[in-house]
Design a protein around this motif. Structure first.
Motif, PDB file in Angstrom:
ATOM      1  N   VAL A   4       0.847  -1.190   0.000  1.00 53.54           N
ATOM      2  CA  VAL A   4       0.000   0.000   0.000  1.00 53.54           C
ATOM      3  C   VAL A   4       0.882   1.239   0.000  1.00 53.54           C
ATOM      4  CG1 VAL A   4      -1.694   1.325   1.329  1.00 53.54           C
ATOM      5  CG2 VAL A   4      -1.889  -1.161   1.178  1.00 53.54           C
TER       6      VAL A   4
ATOM      7  N   THR B 254      -2.155   4.067  -3.983  1.00 49.28           N
ATOM      8  CA  THR B 254      -3.179   3.034  -3.927  1.00 49.28           C
ATOM      9  C   THR B 254      -4.573   3.642  -3.989  1.00 49.28           C
ATOM     10  OG1 THR B 254      -1.745   1.617  -2.580  1.00 49.28           O
ATOM     11  CG2 THR B 254      -4.108   1.113  -2.565  1.00 49.28           C
TER      12      THR B 254
ATOM     13  N   HIS C 183      -4.330  -3.069  -4.157  1.00 50.54           N
ATOM     14  CA  HIS C 183      -3.518  -4.001  -3.376  1.00 50.54           C
ATOM     15  C   HIS C 183      -4.433  -5.135  -2.925  1.00 50.54           C
ATOM     16  CE1 HIS C 183      -0.869  -5.819  -0.510  1.00 50.54           C
ATOM     17  NE2 HIS C 183      -1.681  -5.554   0.479  1.00 50.54           N
TER      18      HIS C 183
END
Length: 228
Positions: free
Chosen positions: A186, A190, A222
């Motif tokens: 992350v 993101t 993610h």
């Protein structure tokens, strides 16, 4: 299949102080020696009644998936999923030294035994508990012995019946098809975080919430291992 129930005090039930493995499979048919497992989910429970682990995955059976109208698992959904042989070791580790629990346990046991045999392995289950047989003995005041009916009787919310969860590989494929770049971590770039807990308070979830949506035109997702 997802089941959840309110916390119960099981400290006095010493006769039931085992390690448990709750199992659910979806199959391409009803004949274990011929048909194949399409998906499997295992949730492990300790002697204190607390969950200790879980694993679920779709499986590529290498054959027609059978009654799609029942389980919803089309050949397209199963494409790219691992074979049973590829995940047999992980499933075996969860079943080892635990009591296997399933509704109509003979069905799940027979299918797993045949899949393990095809993989030239043995199914490490020496004890099992069938919740169907158990409820026939205690005869609860329920309309029938179907899992959904019994879950409602015991106050256990049941969602997504005939579904042992969505595999991580499928989530990745969906993300890529939607035009997202799947990342392994992350960052401020993101724009989506996939998790199996909507209210997750993990470090990654907090970072994703605090980072906003990311820069315009930079679409990254993610998909953590927790989504498996």
């Amino acid at each position: 299949m997802t089941l959840s129930s309110p916390s119960r005090d099981v400290s006095g039930l010493r006769d039931y102080a085992f390690d448990w493995a709750l199992v659910d499979v979806e199959t391409s048919g009803v004949i274990a020696r011929r048909d194949r497992v399409l998906s499997v989910a295992v949730v492990t429970i300790g002697p204190d009644g607390k969950q200790t682990g879980e694993f679920s995955t779709l499986l590529n059976p290498g054959c027609d998936p059978g009654p799609v109208h029942v389980h919803g698992l089309t050949a397209e959904r199963l494409l790219g999923a691992p074979t049973f042989e590829q995940v047999a070791g992980r499933i075996g580790a969860l079943l080892q030294d635990r009591v296997m629990v399933a509704h109509n346990a003979q069905f799940d046991y027979d299918f797993l035994a045949n899949e393990f045999a095809r993989a030239r392995l043995y199914l490490p289950v020496s004890q099992r508990l069938c919740t169907l047989a158990l409820n026939r003995q205690v005869d609860p005041p329920a309309a029938d012995m179907k899992l959904g009916t019994l879950a409602a009787h015991y106050g256990v919310p049941q969602t997504r019946a005939h579904d042992a969860a969505t595999a991580r590989a499928e989530l990745v494929a969906r993300s890529v098809a939607a035009g997202l770049n799947v990342m392994s971590s992350v960052s401020r770039h993101t724009s989506a975080l996939v998790t199996n807990e909507a209210g997750s308070t993990s470090t990654k979830a907090r970072r994703a919430a605090g980072g906003g949506r990311g820069r315009t035109g930079d679409r990254r997702a993610h998909v953590p291992a927790a989504a498996e």
